[in-house]
Write a protein that holds these residues in place. Structure first.
Motif, short mmCIF file in Angstrom:
data_model
loop_
_atom_site.label_atom_id
_atom_site.label_comp_id
_atom_site.label_asym_id
_atom_site.label_seq_id
_atom_site.Cartn_x
_atom_site.Cartn_y
_atom_site.Cartn_z
N ARG A 295 0.82 -1.21 0.00
CA ARG A 295 0.00 0.00 0.00
C ARG A 295 0.85 1.26 0.00
NH1 ARG A 295 -1.58 2.63 4.93
NH2 ARG A 295 -0.45 1.87 6.76
N HIS A 296 2.09 1.14 0.48
CA HIS A 296 2.98 2.29 0.50
C HIS A 296 3.73 2.47 -0.82
CE1 HIS A 296 2.23 2.50 4.76
NE2 HIS A 296 2.73 1.31 4.96
N MET A 297 3.59 1.53 -1.74
CA MET A 297 4.40 1.52 -2.96
C MET A 297 3.64 1.94 -4.20
SD MET A 297 6.52 -2.06 -2.34
CE MET A 297 7.54 -1.79 -3.79
N PRO A 305 5.71 5.57 -17.79
CA PRO A 305 4.86 4.63 -18.53
C PRO A 305 4.61 3.37 -17.70
CG PRO A 305 6.60 5.50 -19.95
CD PRO A 305 6.92 5.96 -18.56
N GLY A 306 3.38 2.92 -17.69
CA GLY A 306 3.02 1.73 -16.94
C GLY A 306 2.60 1.99 -15.51
N ALA A 307 2.72 3.24 -15.04
CA ALA A 307 2.45 3.55 -13.64
C ALA A 307 0.98 3.29 -13.28
CB ALA A 307 2.81 5.00 -13.33
N ARG A 308 0.08 3.58 -14.20
CA ARG A 308 -1.34 3.40 -13.90
C ARG A 308 -1.66 1.92 -13.67
NH1 ARG A 308 -6.01 2.58 -17.07
NH2 ARG A 308 -7.91 3.48 -16.14
N ARG A 309 -1.15 1.06 -14.53
CA ARG A 309 -1.40 -0.37 -14.35
C ARG A 309 -0.70 -0.89 -13.10
NH1 ARG A 309 -4.62 -4.07 -13.86
NH2 ARG A 309 -4.06 -6.14 -14.60
N PHE A 310 0.49 -0.39 -12.80
CA PHE A 310 1.20 -0.77 -11.57
C PHE A 310 0.34 -0.46 -10.34
CE2 PHE A 310 4.08 0.31 -8.04
CZ PHE A 310 4.94 -0.79 -8.02
N ARG A 311 -0.23 0.75 -10.33
CA ARG A 311 -1.08 1.14 -9.22
C ARG A 311 -2.31 0.24 -9.11
NH1 ARG A 311 -0.10 6.30 -11.31
NH2 ARG A 311 -2.20 6.37 -12.19
N GLN A 312 -2.90 -0.06 -10.26
CA GLN A 312 -4.12 -0.89 -10.26
C GLN A 312 -3.86 -2.27 -9.67
OE1 GLN A 312 -5.16 -0.78 -14.43
NE2 GLN A 312 -6.67 0.86 -14.13
N ILE A 313 -2.75 -2.87 -10.07
CA ILE A 313 -2.44 -4.22 -9.60
C ILE A 313 -2.20 -4.21 -8.08
CG2 ILE A 313 -0.73 -6.08 -9.70
CD1 ILE A 313 -0.41 -5.44 -12.69
N LEU A 314 -1.43 -3.23 -7.61
CA LEU A 314 -1.15 -3.19 -6.18
C LEU A 314 -2.39 -2.82 -5.37
CD1 LEU A 314 2.42 -1.68 -5.75
CD2 LEU A 314 1.70 -4.05 -6.06
N SER A 315 -3.29 -2.08 -5.97
CA SER A 315 -4.50 -1.64 -5.25
C SER A 315 -5.59 -2.70 -5.25
CB SER A 315 -5.05 -0.35 -5.87
OG SER A 315 -4.12 0.69 -5.76
N THR A 316 -5.48 -3.70 -6.14
CA THR A 316 -6.52 -4.73 -6.22
C THR A 316 -5.96 -6.11 -5.88
OG1 THR A 316 -6.13 -4.92 -8.61
CG2 THR A 316 -7.92 -3.46 -7.88
N ASP A 317 -5.06 -6.61 -6.70
CA ASP A 317 -4.56 -7.97 -6.51
C ASP A 317 -3.80 -8.14 -5.20
OD1 ASP A 317 -5.62 -8.26 -8.99
OD2 ASP A 317 -3.76 -8.75 -10.02
N ALA A 318 -3.08 -7.11 -4.77
CA ALA A 318 -2.29 -7.22 -3.54
C ALA A 318 -3.17 -7.30 -2.30
CB ALA A 318 -1.32 -6.05 -3.42
N THR A 319 -4.42 -6.90 -2.42
CA THR A 319 -5.31 -6.92 -1.27
C THR A 319 -6.04 -8.25 -1.11
OG1 THR A 319 -7.20 -6.04 -2.51
CG2 THR A 319 -5.68 -4.43 -1.54
N LYS A 320 -5.91 -9.13 -2.08
CA LYS A 320 -6.65 -10.40 -2.04
C LYS A 320 -6.02 -11.36 -1.04
CE LYS A 320 -8.10 -9.95 -6.87
NZ LYS A 320 -7.97 -10.50 -8.25
N ALA A 321 -6.86 -12.20 -0.46
CA ALA A 321 -6.37 -13.19 0.49
C ALA A 321 -5.36 -14.11 -0.20
CB ALA A 321 -7.54 -14.02 1.03
N GLY A 322 -4.25 -14.35 0.46
CA GLY A 322 -3.23 -15.24 -0.07
C GLY A 322 -2.28 -14.60 -1.06
#
Length: 344
Positions: A295-297, A305-322
């Protein structure tokens, strides 16, 4: 040499406060141990601050949770909240035993929490009490004791209020004064509004530094990047970034070269991601979750370039269980993919 020994005064100035100083501000809910570890990977020399911890919590609470930090975080300072000299001195002694390089007293936070406890920015109204708190802490520890304040609160005249508190805490032995160059309005503005609405007055901090001479005065508030930081260091001893460093942490990779004239090259992004993935793996193995760290990253590649997708992945996939460190590598893969496309 221990941290405590390393920070004894040398020629009247704590080793930690040899000029210039670049610091990352204490920020509630943000500058936890995971955030600080992440920031430290990009700058070896910046001074890192914890979130504010109330003295009572240090004395009576879970110290590992409240005070624990990684050895790699040094130099790291603990910010204390409180207004009882005895409790603050006890908390400072505990923090010094945990290995903190500095203890900072919060005299600037305008939140409802500190107002109900009569500390933080409320202490701008009681400079004698602040000096008593500083003196009590100085009597118990040898690490630097510093103060972070505003230029005034509510109807106070910053020309009078800032001078009064500065003179009193320095006389009490404070090793440094960090000044957020805005008033705090305890009546009428929310904590969020207090970070933006009161106008910045950098000149007031400059004039304080000019008057105090050799005493350390650092500046904070609304500083957006390293170019501004360099300009502020022409008139002050230290510069402290808050939200700019948190939302665009990639700028920290250039701090050691720009501010400290360090010869070593900045960390390469793939190495940073590998280090943070290893850190995440260890945290997860200890019972933590990936999102506690990632969440800090999310702002790391701000503007690239690519920053928007980087944010999306960390904001969604990183929050999932496991979720595991592979999510971080996948997010970084979007940056590498876009960079490769731009280079083609």
């Amino acid at each position: 040499m221990s941290t405590k020994d390393a920070n004894l005064h040398e020629g009247g100035t704590p080793a930690l406060y040899r000029r210039p100083v670049f610091a990352i501000a204490p920020m509630m809910d943000w500058t936890d141990r995971h955030c600080r570890y992440f920031h430290r990977q990009m700058t070896r020399h910046a001074l890192l601050y914890t979130e504010m911890v109330v003295a009572d919590a240090v004395i009576h609470g879970n110290r590992d949770r409240l005070l624990g930090f990684a050895p790699d975080e040094h130099p790291v300072a603990l910010q204390l909240g409180g207004s009882d000299p005895v409790k603050l001195a006890t908390a400072a002694e505990i923090a010094a035993e945990w290995g903190y390089d500095e203890i900072n007293l919060n005299v600037g936070c305008p939140s409802d929490r500190v107002q109900s406890g009569t500390f933080g920015a409320c202490l701008m109204r009681t400079p004698d009490l602040v000096a008593e708190c500083v003196s009590a802490m100085k009597a118990r520890v040898s690490v630097p004791i510093t103060v972070k304040c505003r230029i005034g609160v509510d109807e106070q005249d910053p020309q009078i209020a800032l001078d009064e508190i500065a003179d009193k805490v320095i006389a009490a032995g404070a090793d440094a004064l960090w000044v957020h160059a805005r008033k705090a309005w305890l009546q009428g503005l929310s904590p969020k509004e207090n970070r933006d609405i009161p106008p910045l007055d950098y000149g007031r901090v400059y004039s304080l530094k000019a008057r105090l001479g050799a005493n350390f005065v650092g500046i904070n508030g609304g500083i957006a990047d390293l170019d501004e930081s360099v300009r502020h260091l022409e008139k002050t001893d230290g510069v402290m970034l808050g939200r700019a460093a948190y939302h665009n942490p990639g700028l920290l990779a250039d701090v050691d070269r720009r501010i400290f004239e360090a010869a070593e090259a900045p960390i390469e992004w793939p190495e940073l991601i590998d280090r943070m993935a290893d850190y995440c793996a260890a945290h997860i193995a200890g019972g933590g979750r990936l999102t506690h760290v990632t969440r800090h990253m999310v702002g790391l590649f701000h503007g690239l370039p690519g920053a928007r997708r980087f944010r999306q992945i960390l904001s969604t996939d990183a929050t999932k269980a496991g979720a595991g460190p592979d999510v971080l590598h996948a997010a970084f893969g979007q940056i590498e993919l876009d960079q490769a496309r731009d280079a083609a």
